[in-house]
Scaffold this motif. Structure first.
Motif, PDB file in Angstrom:
ATOM      1  N   PHE A 106       0.816  -1.198   0.000  1.00  0.00           N
ATOM      2  CA  PHE A 106       0.000   0.000   0.000  1.00  0.00           C
ATOM      3  C   PHE A 106       0.852   1.252   0.000  1.00  0.00           C
ATOM      4  O   PHE A 106       0.639   2.179  -0.793  1.00  0.00           O
ATOM      5  CB  PHE A 106      -0.934  -0.018   1.212  1.00  0.00           C
ATOM      6  N   PRO A 137      -7.955  -3.739 -11.949  1.00  0.00           N
ATOM      7  CA  PRO A 137      -8.323  -5.115 -11.634  1.00  0.00           C
ATOM      8  C   PRO A 137      -7.150  -6.080 -11.638  1.00  0.00           C
ATOM      9  O   PRO A 137      -7.200  -7.119 -10.985  1.00  0.00           O
ATOM     10  CB  PRO A 137      -9.323  -5.505 -12.721  1.00  0.00           C
ATOM     11  N   TYR A 144     -11.054  13.657  -9.972  1.00  0.00           N
ATOM     12  CA  TYR A 144     -11.298  15.007  -9.482  1.00  0.00           C
ATOM     13  C   TYR A 144     -10.753  16.049 -10.440  1.00  0.00           C
ATOM     14  O   TYR A 144     -11.382  17.070 -10.694  1.00  0.00           O
ATOM     15  CB  TYR A 144     -10.623  15.227  -8.130  1.00  0.00           C
ATOM     16  N   ILE A 151      -8.252   8.166  -8.877  1.00  0.00           N
ATOM     17  CA  ILE A 151      -8.990   9.084  -7.998  1.00  0.00           C
ATOM     18  C   ILE A 151      -8.582  10.515  -8.314  1.00  0.00           C
ATOM     19  O   ILE A 151      -9.421  11.408  -8.473  1.00  0.00           O
ATOM     20  CB  ILE A 151      -8.721   8.769  -6.517  1.00  0.00           C
ATOM     21  N   MET A 178      -5.042   5.239  -6.950  1.00  0.00           N
ATOM     22  CA  MET A 178      -4.734   6.608  -6.529  1.00  0.00           C
ATOM     23  C   MET A 178      -4.692   7.545  -7.730  1.00  0.00           C
ATOM     24  O   MET A 178      -5.206   8.672  -7.679  1.00  0.00           O
ATOM     25  CB  MET A 178      -3.397   6.654  -5.795  1.00  0.00           C
ATOM     26  N   ALA A 217      -5.861 -12.555  -5.887  1.00  0.00           N
ATOM     27  CA  ALA A 217      -6.832 -13.652  -5.784  1.00  0.00           C
ATOM     28  C   ALA A 217      -6.286 -14.919  -6.431  1.00  0.00           C
ATOM     29  O   ALA A 217      -6.509 -16.027  -5.935  1.00  0.00           O
ATOM     30  CB  ALA A 217      -8.149 -13.241  -6.431  1.00  0.00           C
ATOM     31  N   LEU A 218      -5.558 -14.762  -7.558  1.00  0.00           N
ATOM     32  CA  LEU A 218      -5.030 -15.957  -8.217  1.00  0.00           C
ATOM     33  C   LEU A 218      -3.954 -16.620  -7.370  1.00  0.00           C
ATOM     34  O   LEU A 218      -3.813 -17.852  -7.402  1.00  0.00           O
ATOM     35  CB  LEU A 218      -4.497 -15.609  -9.613  1.00  0.00           C
ATOM     36  N   ILE A 251      -7.637   1.359 -16.446  1.00  0.00           N
ATOM     37  CA  ILE A 251      -8.737   0.398 -16.342  1.00  0.00           C
ATOM     38  C   ILE A 251      -8.187  -1.025 -16.369  1.00  0.00           C
ATOM     39  O   ILE A 251      -8.763  -1.938 -15.786  1.00  0.00           O
ATOM     40  CB  ILE A 251      -9.754   0.590 -17.477  1.00  0.00           C
ATOM     41  N   LEU A 252      -7.039  -1.219 -17.024  1.00  0.00           N
ATOM     42  CA  LEU A 252      -6.435  -2.549 -17.025  1.00  0.00           C
ATOM     43  C   LEU A 252      -5.724  -2.839 -15.721  1.00  0.00           C
ATOM     44  O   LEU A 252      -5.796  -3.941 -15.175  1.00  0.00           O
ATOM     45  CB  LEU A 252      -5.451  -2.653 -18.191  1.00  0.00           C
ATOM     46  N   LYS A 287      -7.109   3.860 -20.522  1.00  0.00           N
ATOM     47  CA  LYS A 287      -7.266   2.423 -20.734  1.00  0.00           C
ATOM     48  C   LYS A 287      -6.286   1.626 -19.893  1.00  0.00           C
ATOM     49  O   LYS A 287      -6.601   0.553 -19.385  1.00  0.00           O
ATOM     50  CB  LYS A 287      -7.040   2.083 -22.210  1.00  0.00           C
ATOM     51  N   LEU A 319      -5.685  -6.863  -8.148  1.00  0.00           N
ATOM     52  CA  LEU A 319      -6.580  -7.695  -7.345  1.00  0.00           C
ATOM     53  C   LEU A 319      -6.619  -9.113  -7.884  1.00  0.00           C
ATOM     54  O   LEU A 319      -6.670 -10.087  -7.134  1.00  0.00           O
ATOM     55  CB  LEU A 319      -7.978  -7.079  -7.347  1.00  0.00           C
ATOM     56  N   LEU A 320      -6.557  -9.244  -9.233  1.00  0.00           N
ATOM     57  CA  LEU A 320      -6.547 -10.589  -9.811  1.00  0.00           C
ATOM     58  C   LEU A 320      -5.280 -11.335  -9.416  1.00  0.00           C
ATOM     59  O   LEU A 320      -5.334 -12.537  -9.129  1.00  0.00           O
ATOM     60  CB  LEU A 320      -6.637 -10.508 -11.338  1.00  0.00           C
TER      61      LEU A 320
END
Lengths: 129, 500, 145
Positions: free
Chosen positions: C37, C73, C133, C129, C126, C80-81, C69-70, C66, C76-77
Motif C-alpha cells: 500500500f 483489476p 477530481y 482518484i 490513486m 486472488a489468483l 482500467i487494465l 485504458k 486484485l486478480l
C-alpha cells in the motif's frame, strides 16, 4: 492523580481527538468539513491500536537473529487496513461532495436542505422513484 | 470435485471477489449485457455454495476453515454454523432472485456507460455481505463490513439519474455508516487490548473470567452502538428512509433484504457467542436499552409510514418498524423470542424483497412510485399490484404468510417472559400496518377517476417471474414453516444454552 | 509555461527518484516499514506530481485511461489468483507454504507476489482518484495564473 494523567498521555490524546472529530462531524454544516472531522475521528482509532501494540522496552518487530523483546506487530497490520478503509471512505465522500456541488451549487448542508425542501414542495405527488 | 467441497467456505467469498475485477475488464469492448449475465451466474453459483454449506452444517457438523493454513487463534478462520449458513443462504438467495429482475430495471434507471461499474459494485457488495457472515475473526468482520458499506454508498448514489437527492442520501449514509463502523473497530480494539485475540471463539473463552473489567464494558457498549447504527435501530435509523427511497430499484431490493439483516447477525454473534447472556451488563442492556428502543421503533416506524405519499419511503419506514420487531425478540432473551428474531431475518427478507421488487416494476412502467400516480393501477397492472398486496398481507402478519410465523413466535416469547402488555403492543402495531396497506389497496383498486392519459400495461415476464417466486415463497414458508422453525430453534438453543 | 521553470525542472529531476523510492519501499516491506500500500501511494504520487506540474492532458498521454482500467483489476486478480494457486497446489486459500519446495521460500514468494498485486492496484486507484477530481473543472487559462 497527575501521575495518571502524565503516564497515560496517549489515551488522553485519543479521547481528545475522538471527541474533536465527532464534534466537527456533528456541528459543522459544510460537507467537506464533516469529512475532515470523520478523518480526525478515525485517526484517534489508529492511535488507540498502535498504543496497545507497544510493549515497554520492545523494539521494532523485525527478526534479526538476536533474542530481544519485540513490540506486537499485529496492531500495525490492523491499522494499515483501517487506514486504507479510511482513505477509500474519504475519497468516496469527496467524490459525492463534488457531484453534490455540481448538482445543487452549494456544499453547505443548510442550503442543501432548503433546496430539497423546495423540491419536495414543488412535487405534488411525492416524487419520482 | 473434492477440492471444491473441501474449500467451499472460502469459495463462497472468493468467487464473487474474483468476479469483481473480471467484471471491470468487460469495459474493453463495452459488454454491458455480458456484465449482467456474468453477475447473474456468479450469484447463482454463490447460492448453490450457500445451499451446500447449509445442508452440510444442518446434517453433519460445523465447518472450520483456516485461511492460509494458520491454525485458528493465530490465523483468520472461516467458521460456518447453522445461523451463519442460514444468513448466507438469504443473502445469496435474494441476489439470485433479484438479478433476473435487474436486467430491464437497470437498463431503464442507470446510464448505459455506467452499467459495467454498477455490476462491479454489486459484486463487491455481495462479497462484503457474504464475508461478514462467514468469517470467524472480529477484525475480518470490520474489513468485509466496510467493503460492503462502501459499495453500498456507491450503489445508492447511482440513483442520481432519477433524483438528485440520491447523492445527499448516499452522503448521509456514508457519514453515519462510517461512524458506526469506527465505533465497532474501537470496541474490537478494547476487547483485543484485554484478551489479546481477535478470533471470535477464542474471545468467548477468554472473556469468561473478565465480566467486571471496565474495558470490556466499554468495548461492549461501542460494539452495540456501532452495530445499532448499521442496522438502523431507532433512533439511529435516520439514514435509512432516504437511502432506500432514492436508490435504484434493484439496489433497494437487495439492500432492504440483506444489509441490515447482516448487521443484526453480527450483533447476535457478539451478544450471544462472544459475550453470552449470563453477563449482568448484557442482561441490563436487553432490558433497558433494546426493549424500549424496539418498542419505539415499532410504533414510530409504523406511524410515520402511514403519512408518506411516496410508497418506497412508506416501506422504508415500515422496515424500521420490522427491525424493531427483531430487536424486541433479542431483548426478550428466551427461546421463542430469539426464534422470532431469526425467523424474521429470513421472513423480512422475503417480504421486503417482494414488496420493493413490485415497486420496482411500478417504477419501470410509470417512472414514479408516488401514491397518487398509482390510481387504478390494480386494473392495468394486475399481477404487479396483486404481488404488492399479497406482500402487504405478509407484512401485516395474516395467518398463512411468513409474517404471521415470526409475529406468532414473538408473541409467544413476550408471554413467556411475562410481558403481556407488550404482546398487546405487538398486535397494535400490526394493526397500524393494516392502515398503510389499506391506503395502497384503496388507491390501486377502489379509485374511480383514473387518469386516462396514463396508459400502463403489465411489466414483462422477466420482471414478473422473480417477483412471483418471492411471493410464492412468502406463502410456502408461511404454511410449511417446519424447516425454518427447526433451524431457528436449533440456533436459539445454541445461543441461549451457553454460547458458541 | 515560462513562469514555472523552477517547478518543471525540479519535478523532472525528482520524479525518477520518487519512482525508485516507491520500488524500494515495495520490495523491502518485509525488512522495514513498507509493503504494497505504501509503495503504491508513493508511486502514484510521482504521477500526480507530473500531472500537477505539466497539466492533466499531458499526464493522460503518459498514462492513458485504458491502462488504468487494465491495472486496477490486474492487481486484485494477482492477489486472488495467488490464493487460488494455494488451493490448486494442495493447501488452503492463501497458503504460501505450498508455493515453493521449501515452506520458508514459499512464504517469501507468496508475500512478494501479493504485495506486488496490492501495489499495482493501489497505484492505479490513486491515479484514477486524482484524475476523477482533476478532470472535472476546466484548466485555468495561462493568463489567469
Amino acid at each position: 492523580m497527575v501521575d495518571a494523567l502524565i503516564s497515560h498521555y496517549n489515551y488522553w490524546l485519543i479521547i481528545i481527538l475522538m471527541m474533536l472529530g465527532l464534534y466537527i462531524v456533528v456541528s459543522r454544516g459544510n460537507l467537506v468539513k464533516k469529512i475532515v472531522g470523520l478523518n480526525i475521528f478515525q485517526t484517534s482509532v489508529f492511535i488507540l491500536y498502535i498504543s496497545l501494540g507497544k510493549v515497554s522496552g520492545g523494539t521494532a518487530p523485525i527478526l534479526t537473529g538476536k533474542p530481544e523483546t519485540f513490540s506486537n506487530p499485529l496492531p500495525h497490520v490492523l491499522i494499515l487496513t483501517a487506514i486504507v478503509v479510511g482513505i477509500a471512505t474519504t475519497a468516496l465522500g469527496l467524490a459525492l461532495v463534488v457531484r453534490i456541488r455540481e448538482s445543487y451549487g452549494t456544499i453547505e448542508e443548510d442550503d442543501i436542505l432548503i433546496a430539497e425542501r423546495s423540491q419536495e414542495v414543488s412535487e405534488p405527488n411525492g416524487g419520482t422513484v | 470435485m473434492n477440492i471444491i467441497l473441501a474449500h467451499l467456505p472460502v469459495l463462497q467469498v472468493a468467487i464473487p471477489l474474483i468476479a469483481a475485477p473480471i467484471c471491470v475488464l468487460f469495459t474493453f469492448g463495452g459488454h454491458r449485457k455480458l456484465a449482467w449475465c456474468f453477475t447473474l451466474v456468479i450469484s447463482w453459483v454463490s447460492f448453490l455454495i450457500a445451499g451446500a454449506l447449509l445442508s452440510h452444517v444442518l446434517l453433519e457438523a460445523d465447518i472450520s476453515y483456516a485461511i492460509g493454513n494458520w491454525p485458528p487463534p493465530f490465523g483468520i478462520e472461516y467458521r460456518v454454523d447453522p445461523i451463519n449458513a442460514f444468513v448466507l443462504l438469504i443473502i445469496s438467495g435474494i441476489s439470485a432472485i433479484a438479478l433476473p429482475f435487474a436486467r430491464l430495471s437497470v437498463e431503464k434507471e442507470i446510464e448505459n456507460d455506467r452499467h459495467i461499474l454498477f455490476y462491479t459494485s454489486y459484486l463487491l457488495c455481495l462479497t462484503g455481505l457474504l464475508g461478514v457472515t462467514i468469517t470467524g475473526d472480529a477484525f475480518n468482520i470490520f474489513v468485509f463490513l466496510e467493503i460492503s458499506s462502501l459499495s453500498t454508498y456507491v450503489l445508492i448514489a447511482t440513483g442520481v439519474r432519477q433524483d438528485r437527492r440520491a447523492l445527499t442520501a448516499a452522503y448521509n449514509y456514508l457519514i453515519l455508516g462510517t461512524i458506526g463502523a469506527t465505533f465497532f473497530v474501537i470496541g474490537i480494539g478494547l476487547l483485543y487490548m484485554v484478551t489479546g485475540t481477535l478470533n471470535i471463539a477464542d474471545l468467548a473463552e477468554r472473556l469468561k473470567p473478565l465480566s467486571d473489567n471496565r474495558a470490556v464494558h466499554a468495548g461492549f457498549a461501542f460494539i452495540v452502538i456501532g452495530m445499532a447504527l448499521k442496522l438502523a435501530l431507532f433512533p439511529m435509523h435516520v439514514w435509512l428512509p432516504n437511502a432506500y427511497t432514492y436508490a435504484p430499484s434493484l439496489v433497494t431490493v437487495f439492500l432492504a433484504a440483506t444489509s441490515t439483516k447482516v448487521s443484526v447477525y453480527v450483533l447476535l454473534r457478539f451478544l450471544f457467542t462472544v459475550f453470552g447472556p449470563t453477563y449482568d451488563f448484557v442482561d441490563l442492556t436487553f432490558e433497558f436499552v433494546f426493549l424500549p428502543l424496539a418498542l419505539l421503533a415499532m410504533f414510530a416506524g409504523s406511524i410515520t409510514a402511514i403519512f408518506q405519499t411516496n410508497v418506497k419511503r412508506l416501506f422504508a419506514y415500515s422496515s424500521v418498524a420490522q427491525l424493531g420487531y427483531m430487536m424486541l425478540g433479542v431483548s426478550l432473551s428466551n427461546i421463542p423470542g430469539l426464534m422470532a428474531t431469526i425467523l424474521h431475518i429470513f421472513n423480512h427478507a422475503l417480504m421486503k424483497g417482494a414488496l420493493f421488487m413490485a415497486l420496482g416494476c411500478v417504477a419501470y412502467r410509470l417512472g414514479t412510485v408516488s401514491l397518487s400516480s398509482m390510481k387504478g393501477l390494480g386494473r392495468s397492472m394486475p399481477w404487479t399490484m396483486g404481488a404488492l398486496i399479497l406482500g402487504g398481507l405478509s407484512l401485516i402478519g395474516v395467518p398463512g404468510t411468513v409474517g404471521f410465523i415470526s409475529k406468532w413466535h414473538l408473541i409467544l416469547g413476550t408471554l413467556e417472559a411475562g410481558y403481556w402488555p407488550i404482546a398487546i403492543l405487538i398486535v397494535g402495531s400490526s394493526l397500524l400496518a393494516v392502515i398503510y396497506i389499506w391506503k395502497i389497496v384503496e388507491v390501486a383498486y377502489l379509485e374511480n377517476d383514473v387518469d386516462q392519459n396514463q396508459v400502463s400495461k403489465e411489466v414483462p415476464i422477466s420482471m414478473l417471474a422473480p417477483l412471483w417466486v418471492l411471493v410464492i415463497l412468502n406463502f410456502y414458508f408461511g404454511i410449511d414453516a417446519d424447516l425454518t422453525t427447526w433451524v431457528a430453534r436449533n440456533v436459539a438453543e445454541t445461543f441461549l444454552g451457553g454460547g458458541a | 509555461m515560462r513562469h514555472h521553470l523552477v517547478l518543471r525542472v525540479v519535478a523532472k529531476m525528482l520524479i525518477p527518484f520518487i519512482l525508485l523510492f516507491g520500488l524500494y519501499v515495495q520490495f523491502h516491506g518485509d525488512f522495514g516499514p513498507g509493503g504494497g500500500f505504501q509503495a503504491g501511494v508513493i508511486f502514484a504520487a510521482a504521477f500526480i506530481l507530473y500531472a500537477l506540474v505539466f497539466g492533466d492532458d499531458q499526464a493522460r498521454k503518459v498514462v492513458p485511461d485504458k491502462a488504468l482500467i487494465l491495472l486496477v483489476p490486474l492487481g486484485l486478480l494477482i492477489y486472488a489468483l495467488t490464493g487460488f494457486a494455494g488451493i490448486l497446489l494442495g493447501g488452503k486459500f492463501l497458503d504460501y507454504d505450498v508455493l515453493s519446495s521449501d515452506p520458508t521460500h514459499g512464504q517469501h514468494l507468496g508475500i512478494l507476489i501479493i504485495e506486488l498485486g496490492v501495489g499495482i492496484t493501489v497505484a492505479a486507484v490513486m491515479i484514477s482518484i486524482f484524475r476523477a477530481y482533476a478532470g472535472r473543472t476546466k484548466a485555468i487559462d495561462k493568463e489567469d495564473w
